[in-house]
Scaffold this motif. Structure first.
Motif, PDB file in Angstrom:
ATOM      1  N   ARG A 129      43.363 -49.199   9.522  1.00  0.00           N
ATOM      2  CA  ARG A 129      43.415 -48.879   8.096  1.00  0.00           C
ATOM      3  C   ARG A 129      44.712 -49.365   7.461  1.00  0.00           C
ATOM      4  NH1 ARG A 129      42.111 -42.534   8.051  1.00  0.00           N
ATOM      5  NH2 ARG A 129      42.861 -42.796   5.903  1.00  0.00           N
ATOM      6  N   GLY A 130      45.546 -50.062   8.248  1.00  0.00           N
ATOM      7  CA  GLY A 130      46.806 -50.580   7.734  1.00  0.00           C
ATOM      8  C   GLY A 130      47.920 -49.566   7.681  1.00  0.00           C
ATOM      9  N   ARG A 131      47.747 -48.408   8.348  1.00  0.00           N
ATOM     10  CA  ARG A 131      48.787 -47.377   8.369  1.00  0.00           C
ATOM     11  C   ARG A 131      49.771 -47.663   9.490  1.00  0.00           C
ATOM     12  NH1 ARG A 131      45.556 -41.843   8.713  1.00  0.00           N
ATOM     13  NH2 ARG A 131      44.680 -42.972  10.487  1.00  0.00           N
ATOM     14  N   LEU A 132      51.058 -47.389   9.243  1.00  0.00           N
ATOM     15  CA  LEU A 132      52.111 -47.618  10.217  1.00  0.00           C
ATOM     16  C   LEU A 132      52.417 -46.333  10.980  1.00  0.00           C
ATOM     17  CD1 LEU A 132      54.331 -49.404  11.486  1.00  0.00           C
ATOM     18  CD2 LEU A 132      55.823 -48.744   9.567  1.00  0.00           C
ATOM     19  N   TRP A 133      52.375 -46.430  12.313  1.00  0.00           N
ATOM     20  CA  TRP A 133      52.709 -45.317  13.193  1.00  0.00           C
ATOM     21  C   TRP A 133      53.967 -45.661  13.986  1.00  0.00           C
ATOM     22  CZ3 TRP A 133      49.756 -40.892  13.025  1.00  0.00           C
ATOM     23  CH2 TRP A 133      48.515 -40.995  12.368  1.00  0.00           C
ATOM     24  N   ALA A 134      54.767 -44.633  14.302  1.00  0.00           N
ATOM     25  CA  ALA A 134      56.005 -44.834  15.057  1.00  0.00           C
ATOM     26  C   ALA A 134      56.150 -43.752  16.113  1.00  0.00           C
ATOM     27  CB  ALA A 134      57.218 -44.804  14.128  1.00  0.00           C
ATOM     28  N   SER A 135      56.520 -44.166  17.324  1.00  0.00           N
ATOM     29  CA  SER A 135      56.847 -43.206  18.387  1.00  0.00           C
ATOM     30  C   SER A 135      58.363 -43.096  18.468  1.00  0.00           C
ATOM     31  CB  SER A 135      56.267 -43.659  19.727  1.00  0.00           C
ATOM     32  OG  SER A 135      56.688 -44.967  20.058  1.00  0.00           O
ATOM     33  N   GLU A 136      58.840 -41.862  18.626  1.00  0.00           N
ATOM     34  CA  GLU A 136      60.271 -41.608  18.490  1.00  0.00           C
ATOM     35  C   GLU A 136      60.781 -40.633  19.542  1.00  0.00           C
ATOM     36  OE1 GLU A 136      63.453 -40.255  15.030  1.00  0.00           O
ATOM     37  OE2 GLU A 136      61.413 -40.845  14.502  1.00  0.00           O
ATOM     38  N   PHE A 137      61.939 -40.982  20.114  1.00  0.00           N
ATOM     39  CA  PHE A 137      62.589 -40.121  21.091  1.00  0.00           C
ATOM     40  C   PHE A 137      63.186 -38.893  20.414  1.00  0.00           C
ATOM     41  CE2 PHE A 137      62.664 -44.187  23.181  1.00  0.00           C
ATOM     42  CZ  PHE A 137      62.603 -43.904  24.530  1.00  0.00           C
ATOM     43  N   GLY A 138      62.880 -37.713  20.963  1.00  0.00           N
ATOM     44  CA  GLY A 138      63.599 -36.518  20.585  1.00  0.00           C
ATOM     45  C   GLY A 138      64.861 -36.376  21.421  1.00  0.00           C
ATOM     46  N   GLN A 139      65.557 -35.275  21.246  1.00  0.00           N
ATOM     47  CA  GLN A 139      66.787 -35.058  21.999  1.00  0.00           C
ATOM     48  C   GLN A 139      66.523 -34.190  23.222  1.00  0.00           C
ATOM     49  OE1 GLN A 139      70.045 -33.157  19.881  1.00  0.00           O
ATOM     50  NE2 GLN A 139      71.526 -34.004  21.292  1.00  0.00           N
ATOM     51  N   ASN A 140      66.352 -32.907  23.035  1.00  0.00           N
ATOM     52  CA  ASN A 140      66.153 -31.992  24.154  1.00  0.00           C
ATOM     53  C   ASN A 140      64.781 -31.333  24.160  1.00  0.00           C
ATOM     54  OD1 ASN A 140      68.861 -32.296  25.117  1.00  0.00           O
ATOM     55  ND2 ASN A 140      69.531 -30.947  23.457  1.00  0.00           N
ATOM     56  N   ASP A 141      64.147 -31.261  23.004  1.00  0.00           N
ATOM     57  CA  ASP A 141      62.949 -30.439  22.873  1.00  0.00           C
ATOM     58  C   ASP A 141      61.666 -31.260  22.837  1.00  0.00           C
ATOM     59  OD1 ASP A 141      64.498 -28.096  22.783  1.00  0.00           O
ATOM     60  OD2 ASP A 141      64.837 -28.343  20.629  1.00  0.00           O
ATOM     61  N   VAL A 142      61.493 -32.089  21.803  1.00  0.00           N
ATOM     62  CA  VAL A 142      60.209 -32.767  21.644  1.00  0.00           C
ATOM     63  C   VAL A 142      60.388 -34.212  21.202  1.00  0.00           C
ATOM     64  CG1 VAL A 142      58.893 -30.674  21.134  1.00  0.00           C
ATOM     65  CG2 VAL A 142      59.964 -31.929  19.255  1.00  0.00           C
ATOM     66  N   ASP A 143      59.482 -35.068  21.688  1.00  0.00           N
ATOM     67  CA  ASP A 143      59.319 -36.422  21.176  1.00  0.00           C
ATOM     68  C   ASP A 143      58.240 -36.397  20.101  1.00  0.00           C
ATOM     69  OD1 ASP A 143      61.199 -37.490  23.013  1.00  0.00           O
ATOM     70  OD2 ASP A 143      59.648 -37.571  24.560  1.00  0.00           O
ATOM     71  N   GLU A 144      58.206 -37.461  19.275  1.00  0.00           N
ATOM     72  CA  GLU A 144      57.367 -37.412  18.093  1.00  0.00           C
ATOM     73  C   GLU A 144      56.485 -38.651  17.940  1.00  0.00           C
ATOM     74  OE1 GLU A 144      60.836 -35.194  15.386  1.00  0.00           O
ATOM     75  OE2 GLU A 144      59.903 -37.058  14.687  1.00  0.00           O
ATOM     76  N   LEU A 145      55.325 -38.444  17.326  1.00  0.00           N
ATOM     77  CA  LEU A 145      54.525 -39.509  16.735  1.00  0.00           C
ATOM     78  C   LEU A 145      54.513 -39.256  15.242  1.00  0.00           C
ATOM     79  CD1 LEU A 145      52.500 -41.944  17.073  1.00  0.00           C
ATOM     80  CD2 LEU A 145      50.697 -40.213  16.851  1.00  0.00           C
ATOM     81  N   ASN A 146      54.948 -40.271  14.467  1.00  0.00           N
ATOM     82  CA  ASN A 146      55.042 -40.126  13.020  1.00  0.00           C
ATOM     83  C   ASN A 146      54.173 -41.149  12.314  1.00  0.00           C
ATOM     84  OD1 ASN A 146      57.081 -37.998  12.418  1.00  0.00           O
ATOM     85  ND2 ASN A 146      58.377 -39.290  13.703  1.00  0.00           N
ATOM     86  N   LEU A 147      53.574 -40.726  11.211  1.00  0.00           N
ATOM     87  CA  LEU A 147      52.886 -41.612  10.284  1.00  0.00           C
ATOM     88  C   LEU A 147      53.906 -41.992   9.220  1.00  0.00           C
ATOM     89  CD1 LEU A 147      50.311 -42.986   9.291  1.00  0.00           C
ATOM     90  CD2 LEU A 147      49.702 -40.841   8.138  1.00  0.00           C
ATOM     91  N   VAL A 148      54.241 -43.278   9.148  1.00  0.00           N
ATOM     92  CA  VAL A 148      55.395 -43.732   8.369  1.00  0.00           C
ATOM     93  C   VAL A 148      54.950 -44.231   6.999  1.00  0.00           C
ATOM     94  CG1 VAL A 148      57.354 -45.318   8.313  1.00  0.00           C
ATOM     95  CG2 VAL A 148      56.590 -44.343  10.487  1.00  0.00           C
ATOM     96  N   THR A 149      55.619 -43.736   5.962  1.00  0.00           N
ATOM     97  CA  THR A 149      55.355 -44.182   4.601  1.00  0.00           C
ATOM     98  C   THR A 149      56.665 -44.543   3.917  1.00  0.00           C
ATOM     99  OG1 THR A 149      55.414 -41.887   3.797  1.00  0.00           O
ATOM    100  CG2 THR A 149      53.253 -42.810   4.360  1.00  0.00           C
ATOM    101  N   ALA A 150      56.568 -45.354   2.898  1.00  0.00           N
ATOM    102  CA  ALA A 150      57.753 -45.872   2.219  1.00  0.00           C
ATOM    103  C   ALA A 150      58.586 -44.746   1.619  1.00  0.00           C
ATOM    104  CB  ALA A 150      57.334 -46.845   1.123  1.00  0.00           C
ATOM    105  N   GLY A 151      59.889 -44.768   1.906  1.00  0.00           N
ATOM    106  CA  GLY A 151      60.824 -43.822   1.328  1.00  0.00           C
ATOM    107  C   GLY A 151      60.853 -42.455   1.975  1.00  0.00           C
ATOM    108  N   ALA A 152      60.025 -42.226   2.985  1.00  0.00           N
ATOM    109  CA  ALA A 152      59.947 -40.904   3.608  1.00  0.00           C
ATOM    110  C   ALA A 152      61.144 -40.654   4.510  1.00  0.00           C
ATOM    111  CB  ALA A 152      58.651 -40.754   4.389  1.00  0.00           C
ATOM    112  N   ASN A 153      61.508 -39.372   4.626  1.00  0.00           N
ATOM    113  CA  ASN A 153      62.626 -38.929   5.460  1.00  0.00           C
ATOM    114  C   ASN A 153      62.059 -38.073   6.585  1.00  0.00           C
ATOM    115  OD1 ASN A 153      64.948 -37.648   6.547  1.00  0.00           O
ATOM    116  ND2 ASN A 153      66.000 -37.743   4.578  1.00  0.00           N
TER     117      ASN A 153
END
Length: 371
Positions: free
Chosen positions: A238-262
């Motif tokens: 669908r053209g959506r951007l996904w990102a996998s991200e390292f956490g520190q001590n607790d959890v790693d993340e899968l994020n749905l990335v959109t322009a300007g999001a924090n």
């Protein structure tokens, strides 16, 4: 941002065999049998097994030194970066040969020669893009590949913070023809929230390294912020951007990335309930993931786990996802997963990265079939 030539040594045949988190937490993990889990709005519960089971059907190549990035050329051959050596190798029908080497590569800890991407107009411009750590920064290079060797690369974007840890490095061209670049905050947590820093961000640039048209700030390459260390990027059908991200001590993340999001780092790790930050779609304990590569294939996301030593299949909906893990502990640390032109997945081991226990033929690229 500045442009100059980078040092690259070219083409020799490699003596490699071929055939038809990074976590700062302790490296030794106990892994049990494969499990099936689901996360909906970042809350975990058990689910039943579904279709889409991966099976290793062969080894593409072995004897590699920490393969990090893989990209396919229009010819069907693959270019692979080796993090520690600074080499770029081409794999064609089981033959592995070196086509270039980035001489300014500084490989220490998690840094080195990382991501690779191929221009969407490669047939006419022959451009290959590389993400590399140097003695002063992380930078994006562009080089012409004539089918035999990589020419001397040009620096198209520099000044990305670098360190022994949290260097990001994944790159992908989007459906819009722009280059998306994942960076880490280089262990300096405050950079992730600093809009003037390129660290802890996802960048969106043109093929010349300029801020892409339509960015949140037209003068900046920053597309999203508040990231700790993104090492996986993938677009779905669908053209959506996904990102996998390292956490520190607790959890790693899968994020749905959109322009300007924090995405909240370092204020929050995982789900935090802050209105100003985007919540992750899915999270894992760091012992089960430490995610690096991410790919869209056969209607699902596939994510490779380093410390978790497993491959995750992630079935995504609009704002929710279910996840199932495979190969737990069978092949050691797994870094990069990509969809191949022949309808298979390629999956790399990362047991020679200083945190694994390499077998005699590591590191390998495994060919995966989905049933």
């Amino acid at each position: 941002m500045r442009r100059r030539l980078a040092c690259l040594t070219v083409a020799v045949v490699l003596p490699l065999s071929a055939c038809a988190s990074e976590s700062t937490a302790p490296d030794t993990e106990t892994t049990g049998p494969a499990t099936t889990g689901t996360v909906t709005d970042a809350t975990a519960s058990a689910v039943s097994e579904v279709n889409g089971v991966p099976r290793v059907i062969g080894t593409v190549a072995s004897g590699l030194d920490t393969p990090w990035g893989i990209v396919f050329l229009p010819t069907g051959s693959a270019l692979v970066t080796e993090r520690n050596s600074g080499r770029i190798v081409e794999i064609t029908d089981g033959e592995v040969r070196e086509v270039g080497r980035v001489g300014e590569t500084l490989a220490q800890g998690e840094s080195g020669l990382l991501g690779v991407a191929v221009s969407p107009t490669f047939d006419t411009d022959r451009f290959v893009y590389l993400y590399v750590t140097t003695g002063s920064d992380n930078r994006v290079l562009r080089a012409i590949f004539d089918g035999t060797t990589l020419a001397e690369p040009e620096v198209i974007l520099d000044g990305i913070p670098s360190a022994r840890i949290h260097d990001g490095g994944r790159m992908i061209f989007g459906p819009d023809g722009m280059l998306y670049v994942a960076t880490g905050e280089a262990g300096r947590r405050e950079l992730a929230q600093d809009p003037n820093s390129l660290g802890g961000k996802i960048l969106r640039i043109t093929g010349d390294g300029e801020p892409a048209p339509g960015n949140p700030d037209p003068a900046s390459p920053v597309y999203s912020l508040g990231h700790r260390n993104v090492q996986g990027l993938a677009f779905d059908d669908r053209g959506r951007l996904w990102a996998s991200e390292f956490g520190q001590n607790d959890v790693d993340e899968l994020n749905l990335v959109t322009a300007g999001a924090n995405y909240g780092w370092p204020v929050v790790e995982g789900a935090g309930g802050y209105d100003e930050f985007v919540e992750p779609v899915l999270t894992w304990p760091v012992s089960q993931a430490s995610p690096s590569g991410l790919a869209w294939f056969d209607g699902s996301l596939w994510m490779a786990g380093l410390r978790g030593e497993r491959l995750w299949r992630i079935d995504v909906q609009d704002t929710a996802a279910t996840a199932t893990d495979f190969f737990v502990g069978e092949y050691g640390r797994l870094r990069t997963v990509v969809a191949a032109p022949d309808g298979s997945l390629w999956l790399t081991t990362s047991n020679r990265d200083g945190r694994g226990s390499p077998a005699g033929d590591d590191d390998r690229i495994l060919r995966i079939e989905i049933s």
